[in-house]
Write a protein that holds these residues in place. Structure first.
Motif, PDB file in Angstrom:
ATOM      1  N   ASN A  37      23.286 -21.699 -11.145  1.00 34.85           N
ATOM      2  CA  ASN A  37      21.958 -21.427 -11.685  1.00 34.85           C
ATOM      3  C   ASN A  37      20.931 -22.360 -11.067  1.00 34.85           C
ATOM      4  O   ASN A  37      21.270 -23.348 -10.448  1.00 34.85           O
ATOM      5  CB  ASN A  37      21.984 -21.582 -13.205  1.00 34.85           C
ATOM      6  CG  ASN A  37      22.909 -20.558 -13.823  1.00 34.85           C
ATOM      7  OD1 ASN A  37      22.835 -19.378 -13.498  1.00 34.85           O
ATOM      8  ND2 ASN A  37      23.796 -21.023 -14.669  1.00 34.85           N
TER       9      ASN A  37
ATOM     10  N   LEU B  93      16.800 -19.551  -5.392  1.00 33.58           N
ATOM     11  CA  LEU B  93      16.907 -18.686  -4.226  1.00 33.58           C
ATOM     12  C   LEU B  93      16.856 -17.229  -4.670  1.00 33.58           C
ATOM     13  O   LEU B  93      17.353 -16.874  -5.733  1.00 33.58           O
ATOM     14  CB  LEU B  93      18.215 -18.936  -3.478  1.00 33.58           C
ATOM     15  CG  LEU B  93      18.416 -20.337  -2.912  1.00 33.58           C
ATOM     16  CD1 LEU B  93      19.735 -20.419  -2.158  1.00 33.58           C
ATOM     17  CD2 LEU B  93      17.262 -20.732  -2.008  1.00 33.58           C
TER      18      LEU B  93
ATOM     19  N   VAL C 123      17.266 -14.342   2.717  1.00 34.98           N
ATOM     20  CA  VAL C 123      17.438 -15.141   1.508  1.00 34.98           C
ATOM     21  C   VAL C 123      16.337 -16.199   1.537  1.00 34.98           C
ATOM     22  O   VAL C 123      16.237 -16.967   2.484  1.00 34.98           O
ATOM     23  CB  VAL C 123      18.832 -15.793   1.459  1.00 34.98           C
ATOM     24  CG1 VAL C 123      18.992 -16.567   0.154  1.00 34.98           C
ATOM     25  CG2 VAL C 123      19.931 -14.735   1.577  1.00 34.98           C
ATOM     26  N   GLU C 124      15.512 -16.170   0.508  1.00 39.83           N
ATOM     27  CA  GLU C 124      14.336 -17.034   0.519  1.00 39.83           C
ATOM     28  C   GLU C 124      14.330 -17.961  -0.691  1.00 39.83           C
ATOM     29  O   GLU C 124      15.040 -17.738  -1.669  1.00 39.83           O
ATOM     30  CB  GLU C 124      13.049 -16.190   0.509  1.00 39.83           C
ATOM     31  CG  GLU C 124      12.383 -16.042   1.878  1.00 39.83           C
ATOM     32  CD  GLU C 124      11.869 -17.352   2.457  1.00 39.83           C
ATOM     33  OE1 GLU C 124      12.029 -18.431   1.833  1.00 39.83           O
ATOM     34  OE2 GLU C 124      11.319 -17.295   3.576  1.00 39.83           O
TER      35      GLU C 124
ATOM     36  N   THR D 182      13.678  -8.692  -9.181  1.00 40.98           N
ATOM     37  CA  THR D 182      14.190  -9.630  -8.189  1.00 40.98           C
ATOM     38  C   THR D 182      15.707  -9.800  -8.280  1.00 40.98           C
ATOM     39  O   THR D 182      16.255  -9.924  -9.362  1.00 40.98           O
ATOM     40  CB  THR D 182      13.511 -10.996  -8.413  1.00 40.98           C
ATOM     41  OG1 THR D 182      12.107 -10.787  -8.453  1.00 40.98           O
ATOM     42  CG2 THR D 182      13.866 -11.969  -7.313  1.00 40.98           C
ATOM     43  N   PHE D 183      16.341  -9.813  -7.131  1.00 40.98           N
ATOM     44  CA  PHE D 183      17.738 -10.253  -7.044  1.00 40.98           C
ATOM     45  C   PHE D 183      17.730 -11.767  -6.828  1.00 40.98           C
ATOM     46  O   PHE D 183      17.123 -12.256  -5.871  1.00 40.98           O
ATOM     47  CB  PHE D 183      18.433  -9.640  -5.825  1.00 40.98           C
ATOM     48  CG  PHE D 183      18.859  -8.210  -5.977  1.00 40.98           C
ATOM     49  CD1 PHE D 183      19.821  -7.836  -6.909  1.00 40.98           C
ATOM     50  CD2 PHE D 183      18.321  -7.232  -5.154  1.00 40.98           C
ATOM     51  CE1 PHE D 183      20.229  -6.522  -7.022  1.00 40.98           C
ATOM     52  CE2 PHE D 183      18.729  -5.905  -5.261  1.00 40.98           C
ATOM     53  CZ  PHE D 183      19.688  -5.557  -6.202  1.00 40.98           C
ATOM     54  N   PHE D 184      18.406 -12.494  -7.714  1.00 41.31           N
ATOM     55  CA  PHE D 184      18.519 -13.931  -7.513  1.00 41.31           C
ATOM     56  C   PHE D 184      19.819 -14.233  -6.782  1.00 41.31           C
ATOM     57  O   PHE D 184      20.771 -13.448  -6.813  1.00 41.31           O
ATOM     58  CB  PHE D 184      18.454 -14.658  -8.852  1.00 41.31           C
ATOM     59  CG  PHE D 184      17.120 -14.486  -9.529  1.00 41.31           C
ATOM     60  CD1 PHE D 184      16.065 -15.316  -9.213  1.00 41.31           C
ATOM     61  CD2 PHE D 184      16.907 -13.457 -10.433  1.00 41.31           C
ATOM     62  CE1 PHE D 184      14.816 -15.133  -9.794  1.00 41.31           C
ATOM     63  CE2 PHE D 184      15.662 -13.260 -11.019  1.00 41.31           C
ATOM     64  CZ  PHE D 184      14.616 -14.103 -10.705  1.00 41.31           C
ATOM     65  N   VAL D 185      19.855 -15.388  -6.134  1.00 42.16           N
ATOM     66  CA  VAL D 185      21.017 -15.749  -5.322  1.00 42.16           C
ATOM     67  C   VAL D 185      21.541 -17.104  -5.794  1.00 42.16           C
ATOM     68  O   VAL D 185      20.751 -18.029  -6.016  1.00 42.16           O
ATOM     69  CB  VAL D 185      20.624 -15.797  -3.827  1.00 42.16           C
ATOM     70  CG1 VAL D 185      21.742 -16.381  -2.989  1.00 42.16           C
ATOM     71  CG2 VAL D 185      20.244 -14.413  -3.325  1.00 42.16           C
ATOM     72  N   ASP D 186      22.860 -17.186  -5.966  1.00 35.39           N
ATOM     73  CA  ASP D 186      23.464 -18.456  -6.351  1.00 35.39           C
ATOM     74  C   ASP D 186      23.274 -19.483  -5.237  1.00 35.39           C
ATOM     75  O   ASP D 186      23.290 -19.130  -4.059  1.00 35.39           O
ATOM     76  CB  ASP D 186      24.974 -18.288  -6.578  1.00 35.39           C
ATOM     77  CG  ASP D 186      25.270 -17.442  -7.810  1.00 35.39           C
ATOM     78  OD1 ASP D 186      24.334 -17.203  -8.596  1.00 35.39           O
ATOM     79  OD2 ASP D 186      26.428 -17.033  -7.962  1.00 35.39           O
ATOM     80  N   GLY D 187      23.148 -20.742  -5.637  1.00 33.02           N
ATOM     81  CA  GLY D 187      23.074 -21.795  -4.642  1.00 33.02           C
ATOM     82  C   GLY D 187      24.452 -22.073  -4.064  1.00 33.02           C
ATOM     83  O   GLY D 187      25.457 -21.524  -4.523  1.00 33.02           O
TER      84      GLY D 187
ATOM     85  N   THR E 150      26.305 -15.291  -2.943  1.00 28.03           N
ATOM     86  CA  THR E 150      26.497 -14.390  -4.066  1.00 28.03           C
ATOM     87  C   THR E 150      25.171 -14.064  -4.747  1.00 28.03           C
ATOM     88  O   THR E 150      24.348 -14.956  -4.970  1.00 28.03           O
ATOM     89  CB  THR E 150      27.435 -15.041  -5.100  1.00 28.03           C
ATOM     90  OG1 THR E 150      28.533 -15.591  -4.393  1.00 28.03           O
ATOM     91  CG2 THR E 150      27.932 -14.031  -6.098  1.00 28.03           C
TER      92      THR E 150
ATOM     93  N   LEU F 113      16.742 -12.925  -2.964  1.00 29.99           N
ATOM     94  CA  LEU F 113      16.632 -12.041  -1.806  1.00 29.99           C
ATOM     95  C   LEU F 113      15.146 -11.691  -1.734  1.00 29.99           C
ATOM     96  O   LEU F 113      14.580 -11.231  -2.726  1.00 29.99           O
ATOM     97  CB  LEU F 113      17.470 -10.772  -2.004  1.00 29.99           C
ATOM     98  CG  LEU F 113      18.978 -10.991  -2.060  1.00 29.99           C
ATOM     99  CD1 LEU F 113      19.694  -9.649  -2.201  1.00 29.99           C
ATOM    100  CD2 LEU F 113      19.461 -11.698  -0.811  1.00 29.99           C
ATOM    101  N   ARG F 114      14.520 -11.935  -0.612  1.00 29.57           N
ATOM    102  CA  ARG F 114      13.069 -11.789  -0.587  1.00 29.57           C
ATOM    103  C   ARG F 114      12.668 -10.394  -1.073  1.00 29.57           C
ATOM    104  O   ARG F 114      13.291  -9.399  -0.694  1.00 29.57           O
ATOM    105  CB  ARG F 114      12.512 -12.082   0.806  1.00 29.57           C
ATOM    106  CG  ARG F 114      12.925 -11.093   1.862  1.00 29.57           C
ATOM    107  CD  ARG F 114      12.236 -11.421   3.192  1.00 29.57           C
ATOM    108  NE  ARG F 114      12.596 -10.441   4.208  1.00 29.57           N
ATOM    109  CZ  ARG F 114      12.325 -10.578   5.493  1.00 29.57           C
ATOM    110  NH1 ARG F 114      11.695 -11.659   5.921  1.00 29.57           N
ATOM    111  NH2 ARG F 114      12.670  -9.641   6.352  1.00 29.57           N
TER     112      ARG F 114
ATOM    113  N   LYS G  45      15.656  -5.049  -7.179  1.00 28.41           N
ATOM    114  CA  LYS G  45      16.722  -4.584  -8.068  1.00 28.41           C
ATOM    115  C   LYS G  45      16.308  -3.245  -8.674  1.00 28.41           C
ATOM    116  O   LYS G  45      15.812  -3.192  -9.799  1.00 28.41           O
ATOM    117  CB  LYS G  45      16.942  -5.648  -9.156  1.00 28.41           C
ATOM    118  CG  LYS G  45      18.267  -5.512  -9.853  1.00 28.41           C
ATOM    119  CD  LYS G  45      18.446  -6.565 -10.908  1.00 28.41           C
ATOM    120  CE  LYS G  45      19.581  -6.168 -11.819  1.00 28.41           C
ATOM    121  NZ  LYS G  45      19.695  -7.065 -12.951  1.00 28.41           N
TER     122      LYS G  45
ATOM    123  N   THR H 213      23.152 -13.375  -7.958  1.00 25.51           N
ATOM    124  CA  THR H 213      23.360 -13.797  -9.348  1.00 25.51           C
ATOM    125  C   THR H 213      23.341 -12.603 -10.298  1.00 25.51           C
ATOM    126  O   THR H 213      24.120 -12.530 -11.238  1.00 25.51           O
ATOM    127  CB  THR H 213      22.243 -14.781  -9.761  1.00 25.51           C
ATOM    128  OG1 THR H 213      22.077 -15.741  -8.713  1.00 25.51           O
ATOM    129  CG2 THR H 213      22.586 -15.500 -11.043  1.00 25.51           C
ATOM    130  N   ASN H 214      22.424 -11.667 -10.049  1.00 28.42           N
ATOM    131  CA  ASN H 214      22.235 -10.547 -10.972  1.00 28.42           C
ATOM    132  C   ASN H 214      22.322  -9.212 -10.239  1.00 28.42           C
ATOM    133  O   ASN H 214      21.331  -8.500 -10.104  1.00 28.42           O
ATOM    134  CB  ASN H 214      20.865 -10.667 -11.661  1.00 28.42           C
ATOM    135  CG  ASN H 214      19.717 -10.722 -10.658  1.00 28.42           C
ATOM    136  OD1 ASN H 214      19.902 -11.113  -9.502  1.00 28.42           O
ATOM    137  ND2 ASN H 214      18.553 -10.302 -11.068  1.00 28.42           N
TER     138      ASN H 214
END
Ligand SMILES: [Zn+2]
Lengths: 835, 361
Positions: B175, B179, B141-142, B165-170, A546, B181-182, B211, A548-549
């Motif tokens: 939070n 992680l 995913v980095e 930056t797009f952040f990715v849930d663990g 998923t 998305l590169r 983003k 997050t943002n």
């Protein structure tokens, strides 16, 4: 960041020889320093014919109540103009008068006109009409001591100016003000930098003015107290300067802080001291839950990590970010406390983000502005202007210090400059540039210097940083184009993993080429998608990856399947036109695996925290809405066979062990290569067709290949061609409709493998008349076959490798094969029988 | 009596020949002709049978009958052959009268296509392989460690704002998974430096995410980055390599220029431009200022470049005093739109076949 040419010029000594660069060349010089000029705007051209004029008389307009006839003296003659403004001053007052021929912003040229029957030869102007301020409420009233006839751009030099919009990279906080840009440009243009000469007045130290309770968060705080200030509008020159730089004039005190910000790049803050409890400030960490209303009315609830400027009772500013509403300077304020400070950048950034406030101030503090000479210079310029423009008197001050960064000592070697750049920069140029940039330079040997950067250049931290300064000023355009000699021939060594990477790449290329050869068009879909698109695939929530943002819901979930991307594209195509759609894609899918293989190597520890990424090649075909052409499941099966064949793989279509819910339950098959599943094909489930809004009655067919399980680089081995003819036997079997033909074929092949053979006797073998050893000749349903059943006519081919076979020996083998296979098939479906 | 036998047989031969000639007239196709052949001169044909009568003849009569028999048989064979030719000729004529209009074929649907971005990626691979570079890629995913920290982009530094930056849930933690998305292909540089010994010459190519979404930015796009680490590598070599690349890629001698700029992982940092290969020229070969691609500037901004920051080398256990290196990067999508004259990035990701089929090769 907007920069005024005129202001920059005022900070530079005249060019040697006095030649003035045109605006484009000036812009090029700025860009060549890494301060990229993104936009150049010229202002005030055409305003030469707007002059200072004196009101000589006012009469009512004979034909309109709201208009008046004004006699104005423009320095040469008295002219009658019609004016609609309510604030025309009494005779003797001065106004801005646009003569005939003046061109106002927007290309509006002043011509002689008749207004309600009265001729008017010119125009009395408002600020906004001249594009020099935001005020459109009535005409501009100029100081009475100005001389009629003076062109307005002469009376207010900032009117005619060129403004450069710069993209300042985050490493250059020093260039966020005119002083910094001018100082850099001075070195480039070989003109002397003329710093503002303001100094702080000698005043008694007032220790009680500022308490620094958080010295680790605030490196320096210069507080100065003023009395007798008169808050009112700023003079025209200041209003014009701010307007040119897209700042709104508010009142003289606020305008001065903005002016100082744009000049020095140093944020500052003015408090109304009378509104501070005990007339003093405390620099401290906030108490969790403390509240404050910011200048923009935002209600902040502070946390213990926030640094605040409080009075004796409560927070009055979020340090470095925004002032509080309760202590802002408004008309009527007379006592001031002026703050020039330095706050720890990382914490300003966290506070600004936490409270979602991004201001000119936080922007600069985050990037680490100066805590040295420029901070002090900013305080001094502010002090002079408050005295001059607001009539204020400085009464006391204090300069307290906390923790500040220590500028590093860097050894610079001429030999390293050349080694890194591949270009020699002469020693005298090295000293000229670095000295010009206020780097303290000590020779420490042949071609070596010990350097200490100035406090306004926190980005200069190592030798390479200084080399960048040199090449910026010496000229990156002087860099030659010289190949280095590699220490070993490229490609000599095959690095670990590279062979695998190359094989993967060529496998993808081969698959893509094969798909294109099947008249498919490659699309690229987004790797993230709407979670509802993935619902039909039934991946549990804790296995999906998923974002997050996400930008919006459509970019919130990493795809677990490729099909939705193709369905979206196909559906979009059918909405736009009525042609058949044939699409393919190679991409990755993402999930959290239930378990993962142990890996080793330098990146294994990080890799274990990442989701799994698998590669897929997929394709989808569907007939157009108004096209006779319609496809069947066999078409995607054939495409799969052809694409896999391109890899040297022989595909077998088998019924899925567990049906895929996203495919039609009766039209799907698994793809096997060498007994392992490598993909699937079938008809897209009708529910998905509805979900993706396909037109009624359209069917789509889909296939996917699991590239990670496939091997490229197949090397085929030769097999001897048969020399004797094949013989065939037909077999008609009655089987349930849902029994796959491949199950029948597999049972026959197994039975033949288990049958007794003579060493040189006949074997089931690829026939002369068919592609395979077992050919499916007919699939009959209808009369003569029981309900729910079909009759499969199979042709089995036999031959011996080294001799001709007799009918008898073939018949014997065939009978044994059929008997064993049917017995085996009956265990799964009892109704199977030979017809 | 004997004489009678001879006469009968000869007569029968004549009768069969006449019957054959009559039947031949009725034959219309090759199958009937073959039947006729079998009927008269096949093994058990009526004419062939008469030869069996020869034994009943007197020896002196046999010769005459034999000659007569052969004559008849030859005549029948010749007539059959002649008729066969006639039938084949007629069939050929009829066959040549057939018409199939091949101009009606739908050729458009017979051609598949490769996406312009893939095509550009392949072309870039080809050129850089030729220049001695390995082509590599890494995960989409980095971890922030590779996407930021080791690239000298510390947490809480404004340099992180340079890329939305797009952040990715663990997997288990929502939070602080660290992680993303590169945001660039640069983490592949880190992975390569961690996994290989210098000298290193690679290009990393692949999908990246930011983003951002408007007419000139897509939240997913493609990037290529080059990295060279060796003893004695200079910025002049970087310029030479960029020059060799653009010239090889566009197939003409194109100048490259560097302008100072900032990217946290290089020092000195620069942006690089190439001479515009699209400018129209006049008859004398001079460039005209009417170019819509470079807007008459004759330069096209391509991407960023610079000498690998010593902190980045150190973070990957490479000694910056022993080795130097350079890196560059630019957008593949922009290169593809430039090459193919695509006006809007969104066309690239729509999947409209009317767009895609314009790129059949
Ligand atoms: Zn051009």
């Amino acid at each position: 960041m907007l920069i005024s040419r005129q202001w920059i010029e005022s900070l530079l000594a005249p060019a040697p020889g006095g030649a003035r660069l045109d605006d484009d060349a000036f812009a090029d010089a700025i860009t060549s320093l890494g301060l990229e000029v993104e936009c150049v705007t010229r202002y005030g051209e055409g305003l030469r014919d707007v002059v200072v004029a004196e009101v000589k008389g006012i009469e009512p307009h004979p034909g309109a109540d709201k208009l008046r006839l004004v006699d104005v003296f423009d320095g040469e003659r008295t002219i009658k103009v019609v004016c609609g403004a309510a604030n025309v001053p009494d005779p003797g007052g001065k106004i801005a008068f646009a003569r005939l021929g003046a061109v106002l912003p927007g290309g509006f040229e002043i011509g002689a006109r008749e207004i309600r029957g009265v001729p008017s030869e010119g125009m009395i102007c408002a600020e906004e009409e001249l594009g020099i301020g935001p005020d459109s409420d009535g005409i501009m009233i100029l100081p009475t001591d100005w001389t009629p006839g003076t062109p307005l751009p002469e009376a207010v030099p900032g009117i005619e100016d060129t403004v450069f919009e710069l993209g300042i990279t985050p490493n250059r906080p020093d260039a966020l003000g005119h002083v910094g840009v001018a100082a850099d440009l001075a070195v480039k243009l070989r003109r002397a930098f003329v710093a503002p000469s303001d100094t702080l007045a000698e005043v008694p130290t007032d220790e009680g003015l500022v308490s620094l309770d958080a010295p680790q968060r605030c490196g320096r705080y210069i507080g100065r107290s003023f009395e007798g200030a008169s808050v009112g509008p700023s003079p025209l020159w200041l209003r014009v300067r701010l307007h040119r730089l897209a700042l709104r004039p508010i009142n003289n005190v606020v305008d001065i802080t903005n002016y100082v910000l744009m000049l020095w790049g140093q944020p500052m803050h003015a408090f109304d001291r009378a509104r501070l409890a005990e007339g003093r400030v405390v620099v401290r960490l906030a108490k969790a839950g403390e509240r404050m209303t910011a200048l923009d009315d935002a209600k902040l609830e502070l946390v213990a990590e926030d640094l605040v400027i409080a009075d004796a009772k409560q927070p009055q500013a979020l340090a470095g970010v925004m002032g509080g509403k309760d202590s802002g300077v408004e008309p009527g304020a007379t006592t001031l406390l002026i703050e020039n400070a330095w706050f720890q950048p990382g914490f300003v950034r966290s506070s600004a983000r936490r409270h979602q406030l991004s201001t000119d101030s936080s922007y600069r503090f985050e990037r680490c502005v100066d805590f040295g000479a420029r901070l002090q210079g900013a305080a001094a310029t502010a002090e002079r202007l408050l005295t001059e423009l607001a009539g204020a008197t400085v009464t006391g001050g204090v300069d307290v210090g906390g923790t500040v960064p220590v500028p590093p000592n860097i050894v610079l070697r001429a030999q390293r400059v050349e080694a890194l750049l591949g270009m020699r920069i002469p020693d005298d140029e090295i000293t000229r540039v670095l000295t010009g940039l206020e780097v303290a330079l000590e020779p420490s040997g042949e071609g070596t210097w010990s350097c200490t950067p100035p406090t306004h250049r926190p980005d200069l931290d190592c030798e390479e940083d200084l080399i960048e300064e040199l090449v910026r000023h010496y000229g990156l355009d002087r860099l030659p184009s010289t190949p280095s000699v590699p220490s070993e021939p490229p490609g000599l060594r095959v690095d670990p993993g590279q062979r695998e990477a190359d094989e993967q790449a060529s496998l993808e290329d081969a698959v893509l080429d094969a798909m294109r050869a099947q008249n498919l068009h490659e699309v690229l879909s987004f790797a993230f998608t709407d979670p509802s698109d993935l619902e039909p695939f039934g991946v549990p929530a804790d296995r999906t990856v998923t974002v997050t943002n996400p930008l919006r819901i459509q970019t919130s979930t990493m795809r677990t399947h490729m099909m939705p991307g193709l369905l979206r594209a196909a559906s979009l195509n059918l909405a736009r036109h009525a042609r058949a759609v044939r699409l393919c894609e190679v991409g990755r899918i993402y999930d959290w695996p239930e378990s993962r293989p142990q890996t080793s190597g330098p990146t294994a520890e990080v890799d274990a925290k990442l989701p799994r990424e698998q590669r897929r090649a997929v394709f989808l075909i569907c007939g157009g809405a108004r096209q006779a052409e319609s496809y069947a499941g066999s078409d995607v099966a054939t495409i799969a066979a052809s694409v896999l064949g391109r890899l040297g793989a022989r595909v077998q279509l088998r019924p899925a062990d567990a049906a895929s819910a996203w495919l039609h339950p009766g039209v799907q098959a698994r793809l096997d290569v060498d007994g392992s599943p490598v993909g699937e094909v079938g008809e897209v489930h009708p529910d998905l067709m509805r979900q993706f809004e396909f037109p009624e009655g359209i069917r789509a067919y889909y296939g996917e290949l699991w590239l990670d399980g496939l091997q490229g680089g197949h090397v085929a081995r030769h097999q001897t061609l048969p020399r004797f003819p094949s013989t065939s036997r037909d077999l008609s079997l009655e089987i349930p409709i849902r029994t796959a033909a491949s199950s029948v074929v597999d049972a026959l092949v197994t039975a033949e493998g288990n049958a007794e053979h003579t060493a040189d006797g006949p074997r089931l073998s690829q026939g002369d008349t068919a592609g395979g050893a077992i050919e499916i000749v007919e699939d009959y349903r209808g009369k003569g076959v029981p309900e729910g059943h079909r009759a499969l006519l199979l042709r089995l081919h036999y031959r011996a490798p080294e001799r001709s076979v007799t009918d008898d020996e073939v018949q014997a083998l065939h009978a044994a094969v059929v008997e064993a296979a049917v017995a085996e098939l009956k265990t799964a479906a009892a109704s199977i029988r030979v017809r | 009596m004997l004489r009678g036998v001879s006469d009968d047989v000869t007569q029968a031969l004549g009768a069969e020949q006449q019957r054959f000639e009559a039947a031949l007239k009725e034959v219309g196709d090759a199958d009937a002709l073959y039947e006729l052949q079998v009927q008269y001169i096949g093994k058990k044909g009526s004419v062939s049978k008469l030869r069996g009568q020869m034994g009943k003849l007197a020896p002196e009569e046999r010769k005459a009958f034999g000659m007569a028999f052969n004559e008849v048989k030859k005549a029948i064979e010749a007539a059959l052959e002649e008729r066969k030719e006639a039938i084949l000729g007629a069939a050929r004529e009829a066959d040549l009268g057939r018409v199939e209009d091949l101009t009606m074929v739908d050729t458009l649907s017979a051609v598949g296509s490769i996406h312009p971005i893939t095509r550009t990626r392949r072309e870039l691979s080809r050129v850089f392989r030729k220049l001695g570079f390995d082509v590599v890629d890494g995960p989409h995913v980095e971890h922030e460690l590779y996407n930021f920290d080791k690239l000298n982009i510390p947490a809480d530094h404004p340099a992180r704002d340079m890329q939305d930056t797009f952040f990715v849930d663990g997997q288990s933690t929502k939070n602080d998974s660290n992680l993303v998305l590169r945001t660039h292909t640069s983490p592949v540089q880190i992975r390569t430096m961690l996994g290989r010994e210098p000298p290193i010459r690679i290009v990393a190519m692949g999908t990246v995410f930011r983003k951002d979404d408007d007419a000139t930015h897509s939240p997913m796009f493609h990037q290529i980055e080059g990295l060279c680490i060796d003893k004695g590598v200079t910025m002049a070599d970087l310029k030479a390599t960029l020059y060799r690349f653009v010239s090889a890629f566009f197939g003409s001698d194109l100048k490259v220029r560097l302008r100072p700029s900032f990217f946290p992982f290089v020092e000195p940092g620069a942006e690089f431009d190439m001479e515009c290969p699209f400018c129209p020229t006049n008859e004398a070969g001079e460039k005209l200022p009417s170019c819509s691609v470079c807007k008459g500037s004759c330069w096209i901004e391509l991407g960023g470049a610079g000498m690998v920051h010593p902190k980045v080398l150190q973070a990957c256990d490479v000694d910056p005093q022993e080795y130097t290196g350079w890196a560059f990067g630019f957008g593949i999508d922009r290169m593809a739109t430039l090459l193919h004259g695509v006006p809007d990035l969104r066309l690239l990701f729509d999947g409209d076949v009317r767009f895609l089929e314009q790129f059949p090769c």
